[in-house]
Design a protein around this motif. Structure first.
Motif, PDB file in Angstrom:
ATOM      1  N   LEU A 128       0.076  25.369  22.515  1.00  0.00           N
ATOM      2  CA  LEU A 128       0.778  24.359  23.168  1.00  0.00           C
ATOM      3  C   LEU A 128       0.239  23.082  23.116  1.00  0.00           C
ATOM      4  O   LEU A 128      -0.938  22.739  23.234  1.00  0.00           O
ATOM      5  CB  LEU A 128       1.245  24.749  24.524  1.00  0.00           C
ATOM      6  N   GLY A 129       1.063  22.141  23.419  1.00  0.00           N
ATOM      7  CA  GLY A 129       0.436  20.695  23.609  1.00  0.00           C
ATOM      8  C   GLY A 129       0.389  19.866  22.438  1.00  0.00           C
ATOM      9  O   GLY A 129       1.165  20.158  21.366  1.00  0.00           O
ATOM     10  N   GLU A 130      -0.300  18.895  22.270  1.00  0.00           N
ATOM     11  CA  GLU A 130      -0.510  18.066  21.132  1.00  0.00           C
ATOM     12  C   GLU A 130      -1.461  18.694  20.281  1.00  0.00           C
ATOM     13  O   GLU A 130      -2.639  18.715  20.405  1.00  0.00           O
ATOM     14  CB  GLU A 130      -1.004  16.537  21.663  1.00  0.00           C
ATOM     15  N   VAL A 131      -0.916  19.330  19.167  1.00  0.00           N
ATOM     16  CA  VAL A 131      -1.720  20.114  18.183  1.00  0.00           C
ATOM     17  C   VAL A 131      -1.547  19.760  16.844  1.00  0.00           C
ATOM     18  O   VAL A 131      -0.637  19.066  16.540  1.00  0.00           O
ATOM     19  CB  VAL A 131      -1.251  21.649  18.480  1.00  0.00           C
ATOM     20  N   PRO A 132      -2.415  19.978  15.836  1.00  0.00           N
ATOM     21  CA  PRO A 132      -2.270  19.665  14.547  1.00  0.00           C
ATOM     22  C   PRO A 132      -1.061  20.704  13.949  1.00  0.00           C
ATOM     23  O   PRO A 132      -0.732  21.760  14.253  1.00  0.00           O
ATOM     24  CB  PRO A 132      -3.497  20.138  13.924  1.00  0.00           C
ATOM     25  N   PHE A 133      -0.274  20.116  12.997  1.00  0.00           N
ATOM     26  CA  PHE A 133       0.764  20.748  12.334  1.00  0.00           C
ATOM     27  C   PHE A 133       0.489  22.050  11.973  1.00  0.00           C
ATOM     28  O   PHE A 133       1.261  23.020  11.983  1.00  0.00           O
ATOM     29  CB  PHE A 133       1.367  19.803  11.170  1.00  0.00           C
ATOM     30  N   ARG A 134      -0.954  22.235  11.375  1.00  0.00           N
ATOM     31  CA  ARG A 134      -1.120  23.440  10.738  1.00  0.00           C
ATOM     32  C   ARG A 134      -1.163  24.522  12.124  1.00  0.00           C
ATOM     33  O   ARG A 134      -0.638  25.592  11.852  1.00  0.00           O
ATOM     34  CB  ARG A 134      -2.589  23.376  10.184  1.00  0.00           C
ATOM     35  N   THR A 135      -1.643  24.070  13.216  1.00  0.00           N
ATOM     36  CA  THR A 135      -1.540  25.094  14.361  1.00  0.00           C
ATOM     37  C   THR A 135      -0.143  25.608  14.602  1.00  0.00           C
ATOM     38  O   THR A 135       0.282  26.545  14.941  1.00  0.00           O
ATOM     39  CB  THR A 135      -2.471  24.519  15.608  1.00  0.00           C
ATOM     40  N   ALA A 136       0.673  24.524  14.924  1.00  0.00           N
ATOM     41  CA  ALA A 136       2.135  24.548  15.286  1.00  0.00           C
ATOM     42  C   ALA A 136       2.670  25.439  14.162  1.00  0.00           C
ATOM     43  O   ALA A 136       3.365  26.595  14.607  1.00  0.00           O
ATOM     44  CB  ALA A 136       2.638  23.224  15.083  1.00  0.00           C
ATOM     45  N   PHE A 137       2.268  25.486  12.700  1.00  0.00           N
ATOM     46  CA  PHE A 137       3.003  26.247  11.908  1.00  0.00           C
ATOM     47  C   PHE A 137       2.625  27.784  11.756  1.00  0.00           C
ATOM     48  O   PHE A 137       3.453  28.692  11.709  1.00  0.00           O
ATOM     49  CB  PHE A 137       2.647  25.730  10.557  1.00  0.00           C
ATOM     50  N   ALA A 138       1.165  27.828  11.950  1.00  0.00           N
ATOM     51  CA  ALA A 138       0.580  29.274  12.090  1.00  0.00           C
ATOM     52  C   ALA A 138       0.967  30.076  13.346  1.00  0.00           C
ATOM     53  O   ALA A 138       1.280  31.179  12.981  1.00  0.00           O
ATOM     54  CB  ALA A 138      -0.897  29.015  12.249  1.00  0.00           C
ATOM     55  N   ASN A 139       1.396  29.315  14.358  1.00  0.00           N
ATOM     56  CA  ASN A 139       1.685  30.202  15.565  1.00  0.00           C
ATOM     57  C   ASN A 139       3.359  30.236  15.649  1.00  0.00           C
ATOM     58  O   ASN A 139       3.954  30.843  16.478  1.00  0.00           O
ATOM     59  CB  ASN A 139       1.041  29.581  16.890  1.00  0.00           C
ATOM     60  N   SER A 140       3.954  29.403  14.780  1.00  0.00           N
ATOM     61  CA  SER A 140       5.360  29.236  14.786  1.00  0.00           C
ATOM     62  C   SER A 140       6.075  28.673  15.826  1.00  0.00           C
ATOM     63  O   SER A 140       6.834  29.298  16.490  1.00  0.00           O
ATOM     64  CB  SER A 140       6.114  30.710  14.388  1.00  0.00           C
ATOM     65  N   CYS A 141       5.651  27.384  16.049  1.00  0.00           N
ATOM     66  CA  CYS A 141       6.249  26.584  17.231  1.00  0.00           C
ATOM     67  C   CYS A 141       7.523  26.021  16.937  1.00  0.00           C
ATOM     68  O   CYS A 141       7.532  25.459  15.946  1.00  0.00           O
ATOM     69  CB  CYS A 141       5.175  25.604  17.616  1.00  0.00           C
ATOM     70  N   ASN A 142       8.414  26.505  17.659  1.00  0.00           N
ATOM     71  CA  ASN A 142       9.914  25.872  17.257  1.00  0.00           C
ATOM     72  C   ASN A 142      10.090  24.616  17.744  1.00  0.00           C
ATOM     73  O   ASN A 142      10.768  23.646  16.912  1.00  0.00           O
ATOM     74  CB  ASN A 142      11.059  26.807  18.143  1.00  0.00           C
ATOM     75  N   THR A 143       9.531  24.273  18.880  1.00  0.00           N
ATOM     76  CA  THR A 143       9.934  23.029  19.390  1.00  0.00           C
ATOM     77  C   THR A 143       9.132  21.898  18.771  1.00  0.00           C
ATOM     78  O   THR A 143       9.676  20.837  18.428  1.00  0.00           O
ATOM     79  CB  THR A 143       9.392  22.749  20.906  1.00  0.00           C
ATOM     80  N   ALA A 144       8.102  21.985  17.900  1.00  0.00           N
ATOM     81  CA  ALA A 144       7.089  21.269  17.069  1.00  0.00           C
ATOM     82  C   ALA A 144       7.907  20.763  15.846  1.00  0.00           C
ATOM     83  O   ALA A 144       8.127  19.725  15.614  1.00  0.00           O
ATOM     84  CB  ALA A 144       5.772  21.643  16.934  1.00  0.00           C
ATOM     85  N   MET A 145       8.560  22.036  15.560  1.00  0.00           N
ATOM     86  CA  MET A 145       9.370  21.874  14.135  1.00  0.00           C
ATOM     87  C   MET A 145      10.586  20.943  14.445  1.00  0.00           C
ATOM     88  O   MET A 145      10.943  19.857  13.761  1.00  0.00           O
ATOM     89  CB  MET A 145       9.614  23.157  13.598  1.00  0.00           C
ATOM     90  N   ILE A 146      11.382  21.385  15.514  1.00  0.00           N
ATOM     91  CA  ILE A 146      12.588  20.540  15.772  1.00  0.00           C
ATOM     92  C   ILE A 146      12.223  19.154  16.200  1.00  0.00           C
ATOM     93  O   ILE A 146      13.057  18.235  15.856  1.00  0.00           O
ATOM     94  CB  ILE A 146      13.488  21.460  16.782  1.00  0.00           C
ATOM     95  N   SER A 147      11.169  18.909  16.751  1.00  0.00           N
ATOM     96  CA  SER A 147      10.836  17.779  17.226  1.00  0.00           C
ATOM     97  C   SER A 147      10.848  16.562  15.846  1.00  0.00           C
ATOM     98  O   SER A 147      10.944  15.264  16.062  1.00  0.00           O
ATOM     99  CB  SER A 147       9.473  17.429  17.799  1.00  0.00           C
ATOM    100  N   GLN A 148      11.095  17.112  14.736  1.00  0.00           N
ATOM    101  CA  GLN A 148      10.812  16.088  13.332  1.00  0.00           C
ATOM    102  C   GLN A 148      12.133  16.118  12.803  1.00  0.00           C
ATOM    103  O   GLN A 148      12.221  15.457  11.808  1.00  0.00           O
ATOM    104  CB  GLN A 148       9.868  17.079  12.283  1.00  0.00           C
ATOM    105  N   ARG A 149      13.179  16.309  13.678  1.00  0.00           N
ATOM    106  CA  ARG A 149      14.481  16.474  13.252  1.00  0.00           C
ATOM    107  C   ARG A 149      15.066  15.157  12.843  1.00  0.00           C
ATOM    108  O   ARG A 149      15.755  14.961  11.896  1.00  0.00           O
ATOM    109  CB  ARG A 149      15.524  17.084  14.107  1.00  0.00           C
ATOM    110  N   ASP A 150      14.616  13.816  13.308  1.00  0.00           N
ATOM    111  CA  ASP A 150      14.992  12.597  13.297  1.00  0.00           C
ATOM    112  C   ASP A 150      14.636  12.097  11.811  1.00  0.00           C
ATOM    113  O   ASP A 150      14.962  11.540  11.021  1.00  0.00           O
ATOM    114  CB  ASP A 150      14.662  11.783  13.959  1.00  0.00           C
ATOM    115  N   ALA A 151      13.150  12.758  11.147  1.00  0.00           N
ATOM    116  CA  ALA A 151      12.560  12.136   9.943  1.00  0.00           C
ATOM    117  C   ALA A 151      13.059  13.148   8.978  1.00  0.00           C
ATOM    118  O   ALA A 151      12.792  12.689   7.882  1.00  0.00           O
ATOM    119  CB  ALA A 151      11.038  12.409  10.239  1.00  0.00           C
ATOM    120  N   VAL A 152      13.556  14.355   9.288  1.00  0.00           N
ATOM    121  CA  VAL A 152      14.028  15.168   8.015  1.00  0.00           C
ATOM    122  C   VAL A 152      15.379  15.488   8.205  1.00  0.00           C
ATOM    123  O   VAL A 152      15.925  16.029   9.259  1.00  0.00           O
ATOM    124  CB  VAL A 152      13.187  16.538   8.118  1.00  0.00           C
TER     125      VAL A 152
END
Length: 657
Positions: free
Chosen positions: A455-479
């Motif tokens: 949790l927290g401010e983490v590399p995208f690789r870490t968020a992806f590896a652990n399947s962080c939903n909130t990190a992915m959704i936080s990119q919704r304005d860019a994608v």
């Protein structure tokens, strides 16, 4: 139709009896005869013999060909040009063509004599041409008392082949279990039928009625079981039932009782519907494909039957050998049979599939104990060949593997990650993985048990590896949603392919906003995929370019209705995605696969459905030149439910590296 032939000559029967100054020509009379033979209506045709029923003779002889398209035409007429019969006698040649097979028509010619008859004494009118009817006017060599017989010879059905070219479906030993009414006291038939039905586990009342309605000498089949796998039926106990029959035989079957059953389908006796739809190419008693590939490619597999048309005569009594005698002790008549037309059967053409028998069996074995619908699909990325497409027993006989429609959950994050990489995000970019995230009043959270260390401010690789939903959704304005759709399509999800079998390839909306767009990023909302679609996505990552899966290689491949939009996936993008998926195994939610040989890469997925209390469990994985999707309709999580199944499959002999 009854001799509803295409007639190539005009109907002239009325001309023969019309009152005109001049008699009709021999050509007109012969043409009218050809029409009459084709239609079966001889009214107005005059014959030299009295009290002859030509229509009845014609119908009796040609009855076996009653439903066959045919033509009867006048080929030639020669009128006697000299002698006492000059101008009073003629010989006509009739040409027949019967469409008894698709391979070649049965064609032949016959001749018939005609005589010009003057009106009887006291009658007015012109002379008339009369036909000297003989049986061989219908068929060359036909004599009085002869009839035609048509014998149909089944073609050898084409095999369904595996990826190695060996037959998948071939004759295998079976037991046909049922009641033989010919050898059973009628008073006991109902009781025996019920006992047999109960012993084999089928509807007792329905089978008893089936037995009661069958002919007096019929064998009424209850069930067919493999000799090496009787599906729990105690064949010996059935044999012990007084009056039951267990008949050994063979049936075209796959290697196991469950082997790709929903995809391959089954064969059996032609139904009334199949006979009608075939427009004469299938008759009652033929074996046809009833479902799956067997039905889809039935025309290719069943081949063309052989046909023999014979003249059958009463013959003469044979020598008295003491055998085959009638009740008076005289030898039975021996039929004379002369074949007049023969077309040999043409065997069906094998159907090549890409399935690997050992891998399909392994996949089905892994799924055997899963209670809900489930599937394993394995694709060879370098070729697109589908090596296994297994559906578990919980799917009630449907092909969950290829036609299932489910939210893919976090396995879709591979496509979302591609869209994000295209905005400039890198695996090392820092993203915010919070416990929850609110979008337009809807709260999104991570999967239960998400590690607090990620949790927290983490590399995208870490968020992806652990399947962080909130990190992915936080990119919704860019994608944008269109970017998600395009990224998924570049990986093969939602793109039709020449699979060769019915399939659902996936669906990703091109437009969505707010919470629906946020849900799409994590593979929920209106995003749908099949296990085949997710295996294709993984295969595209492994191959470095979009893969078009192939399951069947038919004899002739039909042109695609439309050409899919070219994929923009680059080798560098695929390599980055593969690296991210490798991190899922080394440091994330699929760490259980770390013990497998090779640099296995994976992505887990959990998608809530219904009221949110149940979840689909997913996992996709790449191991060398193998891409696999595992799906369970109702499970705990991707890592907890699909993960062990993936590990068991990749660890099976001859499956992984």
């Amino acid at each position: 139709m009854r001799f509803g032939a295409l007639l190539l000559v005009p109907t002239l029967a009325l001309v023969l009896t019309a009152c005109t100054e001049d008699p009709p020509s021999a050509k007109d009379a012969a043409a009218a005869l050809a029409t009459a033979i084709a239609e079966g209506d001889f009214e107005g045709v005059t014959f030299t013999q009295a009290n002859i029923d030509v229509a009845a003779h014609r119908d009796a002889v040609l009855e076996p060909l009653a439903e066959v398209e045919h033509t009867v035409t006048l080929a030639d007429v020669e009128v006697v040009a000299e002698g006492d019969d000059k101008g009073k006698a003629a010989t006509a040649t009739l040409a027949y063509s019967w469409e008894v097979t698709d391979a070649a028509p049965w064609t032949y010619e016959t001749t018939v004599d005609l005589a010009l008859q003057e009106p009887a004494k006291g009658e007015d009118g012109p002379a008339r041409w009369a036909v000297a009817w003989e049986p061989d006017v219908l068929v060359p060599g036909l004599a009085d008392g002869d009839r035609l017989a048509v014998t149909r010879v089944r073609a050898e059905r084409g095999q369904i082949l595996g990826g190695d070219g060996a037959p998948v479906v071939e004759p295998r030993p079976v037991h046909r279990i049922g009641v033989d009414k010919m050898n059973l006291d009628p008073a006991r038939q109902d009781a025996v039928a019920r006992e047999v039905a109960a012993a084999v586990g089928i509807d007792v009342e329905a089978y008893a009625q089936k037995v009661a309605g069958a002919g007096d000498k019929a064998f009424v089949e209850a069930i067919v079981v493999r000799q090496d796998d009787t599906a729990g039926i105690d064949v010996a106990s059935v044999q012990a039932v007084d009056g039951a029959s267990v008949i050994p035989g063979t049936l075209d079957l796959a290697p196991t009782r469950t082997f790709a059953r929903a995809i391959l389908g089954r064969v059996g006796d032609a139904t009334a519907e199949a006979v009608e739809e075939s427009e004469g190419k299938v008759v009652a008693g033929d074996t046809v494909g009833l479902s799956g590939l067997q039905r889809q490619y039935d025309v290719q597999l069943r081949g063309n039957p052989g046909i023999t048309v014979s003249i059958v005569g009463d013959g003469s009594a044979g020598e008295d050998t003491g055998e085959d005698t009638d009740l008076d002790g005289e030898p039975d008549p021996v039929e004379n049979v002369t074949d007049v037309f023969t077309v040999d059967p043409v065997a069906g053409v094998p159907l090549a599939t890409t399935l690997r028998t050992d891998m399909q069996v392994a996949a089905e074995s892994v799924l055997a104990g899963v209670p809900s619908a489930s599937a394993i699909v394995a694709i060879e990325p370098s070729t697109g060949n589908v090596l296994a497409a297994a559906s578990g027993p919980g799917g009630d006989g449907t092909s969950t593997a290829t036609t299932g429609k489910y939210a893919p959950g976090s396995t879709f994050k591979v496509a979302s990650a591609l869209a994000m990489l295209r905005t400039g995000l890198t695996p090392e970019s820092v993203v915010s993985c919070t416990p929850t995230l609110s979008v337009d009043g809807r709260e999104f959270q991570n999967v239960p048990g998400y590690p607090t260390s990620a949790l927290g401010e983490v590399p995208f690789r870490t968020a992806f590896a652990n399947s962080c939903n909130t990190a992915m959704i936080s990119q919704r304005d860019a994608v944008t949603q269109q970017a998600l759709h395009d990224a998924a399509a570049d990986l093969g999800l939602g793109v039709e392919s020449e699979l060769g079998a019915p399939a659902f390839f996936g669906s990703v909306p091109a437009s969505a906003e707010g919470t629906e767009h946020a849900a799409s990023i994590i593979g929920q909302g209106k995003v749908e995929a099949s296990p085949l679609g997710m295996a294709t996505l993984a295969a595209s990552v492994a191959h470095g370019a979009r893969v078009s899966p192939v399951l069947v290689r038919p004899e002739v491949t039909a042109a695609a209705d439309e050409t899919p939009t070219p994929s923009s996936l680059t080798a560098d993008e695929a390599a980055t995605l593969l690296s991210l998926m490798r991190s899922v195994v080394t440091d994330g939610s699929a760490v259980a696969l770390k013990t497998l040989p090779g640099d296995v890469a994976a992505k887990t997925g959990t998608a809530q459905y219904g009221d949110g209390s149940q979840a689909h469990a997913w996992m996709i994985a790449i191991q060398g030149d193998l891409a696999v999707a595992v799906f369970v309709e109702t499970g705990d999580s991707g890592s907890g439910t699909a993960g062990p199944l993936m590990q068991a499959f990749l660890d099976a002999p001859n499956t992984g590296e």
